[in-house]
Structures are given as C-alpha cells and as structure tokens.
Enzyme design. Structure first.
Site, PDB file in Angstrom:
ATOM      1  N   GLU A 110      40.866 -21.077 111.887  1.00  0.00           N
ATOM      2  CA  GLU A 110      40.098 -21.992 112.268  1.00  0.00           C
ATOM      3  C   GLU A 110      38.821 -21.437 112.084  1.00  0.00           C
ATOM      4  OE1 GLU A 110      41.178 -22.639 116.559  1.00  0.00           O
ATOM      5  OE2 GLU A 110      42.910 -23.494 115.809  1.00  0.00           O
ATOM      6  N   HIS A 227      33.206 -28.378 122.235  1.00  0.00           N
ATOM      7  CA  HIS A 227      33.587 -28.410 121.142  1.00  0.00           C
ATOM      8  C   HIS A 227      33.283 -29.447 120.357  1.00  0.00           C
ATOM      9  CE1 HIS A 227      37.256 -28.864 118.420  1.00  0.00           C
ATOM     10  NE2 HIS A 227      37.668 -27.854 118.937  1.00  0.00           N
ATOM     11  N   ARG A 273      31.417 -22.907 116.708  1.00  0.00           N
ATOM     12  CA  ARG A 273      31.249 -24.173 117.631  1.00  0.00           C
ATOM     13  C   ARG A 273      29.945 -24.747 117.809  1.00  0.00           C
ATOM     14  NH1 ARG A 273      37.028 -23.981 120.531  1.00  0.00           N
ATOM     15  NH2 ARG A 273      38.089 -24.025 118.994  1.00  0.00           N
ATOM     16  N   HIS A 334      33.983 -27.814 126.611  1.00  0.00           N
ATOM     17  CA  HIS A 334      35.381 -27.464 126.329  1.00  0.00           C
ATOM     18  C   HIS A 334      35.824 -25.915 127.040  1.00  0.00           C
ATOM     19  CE1 HIS A 334      38.920 -26.919 123.909  1.00  0.00           C
ATOM     20  NE2 HIS A 334      38.304 -25.629 123.451  1.00  0.00           N
ATOM     21  N   ARG A 369      32.958 -18.275 122.433  1.00  0.00           N
ATOM     22  CA  ARG A 369      34.047 -17.742 122.375  1.00  0.00           C
ATOM     23  C   ARG A 369      34.567 -18.129 120.968  1.00  0.00           C
ATOM     24  NH1 ARG A 369      38.984 -20.297 122.591  1.00  0.00           N
ATOM     25  NH2 ARG A 369      38.037 -22.266 123.480  1.00  0.00           N
TER      26      ARG A 369
END
Ligand code: SIN
Length: 528
Positions: A110, A227, A273, A334, A369
C-alpha cells in the site's frame, strides 16, 4: 453495580484488551451498537506487519516515521512494529485465516510502504475476519460480559479519579452506573463529523468527548486523515476502495483521462494519503469535475475478482463493472490521528482512565498514519493497555509541556433548533476543517460553534451531536493554533512545514470549571 474493568468500545482494541484482562477479574465490554459493529469490521486493505520476505523492522519503522511527517514518537513506533509479529501469530492461533500463497502468508503493498507488508483476509474483508476471530475468542471467556446497545453518557469521577461509567441501556431506556478499578476508552474515531466518511454511523468521537469532560487531556486533534479513493457515485454509499488496489497497479486519472500523480509526488499513486487527497482536490478544482477516477482496468480480471471480491461486487451492485469502467472517486474522512492523550501503556492524564486504538493519541501516527498500521495498533496497544489496567498505578504527566493559549468553552443557554444539527456541523467540518483549512475559516468555525447550545442528558442521538460539537471545537482550535502545514493538516495561509516552531504536539484540556479550554504543547518525545 461494581466490576473490575470496564471497556467502552468493542472493536479490535477493546476486544484485544478484554482478552488480556479476562484472567484478572470481571470485565464489562460496552458497545452502543451490536457487538460486531465497529470500524474494524469495515477494514479492507489489511494489517501492516514486518514479517514478509526482504522486510525488516527498521524499514517498517522508517516508513511509519516518514508518513508521520516529523511528529511520531519513535520509541512508540518501535513498540508497534517490534511487537506486531507476535500479536499477528497469536491472532492466527485464535483462528483468523489470512490469505496465503503456496502455504505462506501473502503480502501486498500500500501507499508509502517500501515493501510488500500488508497481510489480508478474504481478499479485501480483513477487518471482518479479524473481528470474527476476536469475538469468538472473547465469547468463550466466562469473565467477560458483552453489553451491546449500551451508550456511555459520562465517566464517573470522584476525587480526581475515574472509577466508572454512566450509560444508557437502550433497550430498557434505563440510565445505569457501573463502577470499576479501571476504565478503557476504545470507541474508535469520529468520521461522522464529516458528510462523507468511510466510518460507520457510530463513529461520533464519543471517547474523546467523554475524556475531555472528565478532565483528561486530548492531543493532535488537528490531524484527520482523508482516504483518497472513496466511491463517489449517485445513489451509492461512500464505499472505501482499498489503497491495496493502487498497491496492485490501479492508478488515478483526472476528468481528461490523464494520470496526474507524477506531477505531485515522486511516489506517484503510492504517495501518502494526505498528498494524494490534496492532489485530487486540485485536479477537481482545475477541471471543474466533481471527482477523479480510479482505473482498476489495469489489473487482470481474475486478480480483481479474487483479491478484491467485496469491492468488485459492491461496485457491480451499483452498476459499475470495474474490470472495464473507471471508478469515480473523491476523498472522505477516514481516520483520526489525534485523540485522548495516552502513554505507551494507554494511561491517560486522569487516574483510572485508559485509552487505546483510534480513540487515543500516543504519538504512534504523528501527523499522518501509515496505511494499514491501525489494525496493528489495535492489537499491540490493546494488549498493552490490558496489561497496564491490571497493574493500576498513577496517571502519566507529559514531559516539558508548555502553555500556549486558552479559549472560552461555549456555554450557550437556550434551546437547540428543532431540526437535527448534524448537517450544519458536518458542513462546517467539511468546508472549514477539511483537507485544506485557513485561519479565517477556522476562526469563523469557533465563533459559530460558540453560538450552539449543548444539550444536557438528552437522548443518544443528541448526546452524540454534543460529542461531535466537542470534537469539532478542539479540532478547529488546534488547527487554528498550528500555523504550519504538516501531514494531514494543510493550512493554505501557512503552506509549509515549520519545524522550528511546530515540531511539537498540541494538547488540550478543560479547566476545573469547564469554562475554558487550555492548550499546551509537548515535545514529540514528551511521553516517557
Ligand atoms: C485501505 O484498505 O485502503 C484502508 C486501510 C487503512 O486505512 O489502513
């Protein structure tokens, strides 16, 4: 009623803590919905863990620190990454069936991960599989009592010590009090503050509001992660399109059909993100299109159907065949990096009160994060907080904190408008405390919040609205004070990172009378 331990919230963190506590006394696990409903249930991508071929603890630590943009406490990140593999092995023993290739765990990639590091289950139904295994494990324990449809209204604090909770038993409508040696807040996040979120409707930031009003400190509330790829289709819910799709080769395209991420970041579609979300906003503003598009047609059909069955079938249900068609996407709220200020054992600044998982802010995520670190956080810090609750001990005091500012806490008398306030609150959050903020609009938000009365002892929905207001107040307050841009916090009037002034964490607490909010800063390594 009196028990040994109370846990509020039955996601991955709460249940993992209950498993730790079960041998040490009686545990009451309260959840305001059904037991299976939590953010955990909806997690798609998976769990990041440094167990794959060619991976190393130091690499996972470094990726986490890079995503956190200078605000992670490195010693806490190290705990997360080093203790992660043992927690995963234990979860597998409890029955969680992660996807495998030729018998070995399958690792995917990811954004912002330098290695293939994400384990998953059922393709893209990782959270559901984990929740199933944990609930099964906890249901077998006679000392753990699951109380569903029990909404926490307030924490019981006597002589400066938290010793229980007042909750509404929704089926009977009765308000009850439950006392205990230690109380854990593991209520997840606050995505519902925004009009579009990947979170379920129960994510109303209850833990942060309960903690603040009981006298504990919160931290880092200005950092909300959006997100980047959430389905944006008329008639469809804001369904998450896992970042693992881009990890497997899908890409973003603008309204003209062009790939654009290379113009914004060297990691292109796999940038963090915050970068991808802001880039999408810029592309939409430039083109006038309400969305950009996720192109999953680059993946072969079998991979799409087998690796992402949930995404594939959900899109198909709404008339979109992602093997052939582009998917309209837009960022949605998110994950909350901030929360109840806690140390590595989940101790808060209020004796008797603990916090872990998304509800807590222990320095592990910094300003942003890293993808798929949150389920790992729930397991690692859920286990640690469980151990700490059995020992009790004093609260922690952050090291080298400095006073910064105070704001009056809104005390508006009078009735609330008859209609539901939520759309108004969500609009404020979205337009003024969203992906991009500025000083003027943050001040306006605080002014407007100052006009809205809080309701005392209302029904659950009204109290959740109070909780959303409390959270938004602190988010706007902290976002206004942090005059820089870092991680998920982007100020158009202060667009650069300013380490000299702002490589510190912001904390907030109410004064004794609850008349004002006191803001302080602590160094990034201020939690000993
Ligand atoms: C995703 O699957 O993209 C979400 C995973 C996460 O938020 O860590």
């Amino acid at each position: 009623m009196t028990t040994d331990f109370i846990i509020i919230g039955a996601g991955i963190t709460g249940i993992r803590a209950a498993l730790e506590l079960a041998a040490h006394g009686e545990v009451f696990l309260l959840t305001k919905s059904r037991t299976e409903e939590s953010n955990t249930e909806y997690a798609q991508g998976g769990i990041a863990v440094a167990m794959g071929p060619g991976d190393e603890i130091d690499l996972h630590v470094q990726d986490t620190l890079d995503a956190g943009d200078g605000l992670c406490q490195e010693s806490t990140v190290r705990i997360l990454v080093e203790e992660g593999p043992a927690r995963i092995r234990e979860l597998i023993e409890w029955g969680a069936a992660f996807d495998r290739q030729t018998g070995e765990l399958a690792f995917s990639r990811e954004a912002a991960h330098s290695r293939h590091r994400i384990i998953h289950a059922g393709g893209d139904s990782t959270g559901r599989e984990i929740q199933k295994a944990l609930i099964q494990a906890v249901r077998d324990l006679p000392s753990v009592h699951l109380l569903s449809h029990s909404f926490a209204q307030g924490l019981l604090v006597r002589d400066g010590v938290c010793g229980g909770v007042q909750y509404l038993d929704e089926p009977s409508g009765e308000v009850r009090q439950l006392e205990a040696r230690a109380v854990l807040l593991a209520t997840g996040g606050l995505g519902v503050l925004y009009p579009t979120t990947t979170n379920p409707s129960i994510a109303t930031g209850d833990g942060c509001a309960l903690a603040l009003h009981a006298g504990a400190s919160l931290a880092d509330m200005e950092f909300v992660q959006f997100h980047p790829t959430v389905l944006s289709l008329d008639g469809a819910p804001p369904f998450l399109l896992s970042e693992a799709l881009r990890g497997e080769g899908a890409c973003l395209r603008n309204a003209q059909g062009d790939r654009f991420m290379s113009r914004y970041h060297p990691q292109e579609d796999l940038a963090t993100r915050d970068v991808v979300s802001r880039s999408i906003l810029t592309e939409c503003r430039n083109s006038g299109s309400p969305t950009v598009f996720l192109d999953a047609t680059l993946l072969d059909s079998t991979t799409l159907e087998q690796r992402f069955p949930n995404v594939f079938e959900t899109c198909l249900k709404f008339g979109l065949d992602i093997r052939r068609e582009l998917i309209p996407v837009y960022p949605a709220a998110h994950y909350m990096m901030g929360g109840v200020l806690a140390d590595r054992e989940g101790r808060t600044t209020l004796p008797g009160l603990f916090a872990a998982g998304e509800t807590a802010s222990n320095g592990v995520h910094g300003a942003n994060r890293l993808a798929s670190n949150s389920l790992l956080e729930g397991l690692v810090f859920g286990a640690r907080v469980g151990q700490a609750m059995t020992k009790g001990g004093p609260p922690f005091t952050p090291d080298r904190s400095r006073p910064l500012n105070t704001y009056p806490w809104p005390r508006v008398e009078g009735d609330r408008p008859g209609h539901d306030l939520r759309p108004r609150i969500q609009r404020m959050a979205d337009e003024r405390v969203g992906v991009i903020r500025c000083g003027e609009s943050l001040k306006l938000t605080l002014q407007e919040l100052g006009q809205i009365p809080f309701l005392e002892n209302g029904l659950r929905q009204e109290q959740e609205t109070n909780n959303l207001l409390t959270n938004l107040h602190l988010m706007a307050g902290m976002a206004l004070l942090r005059e820089e841009s870092r991680g998920a916090h982007f100020r158009s009037d202060h667009p650069t990172r300013d380490d000299q002034r702002w490589r510190r964490r912001l904390t907030a607490r109410c004064d004794g009378e609850q008349d004002q909010v006191i803001y302080e800063t602590i160094p990034v390594d201020g939690i000993l």
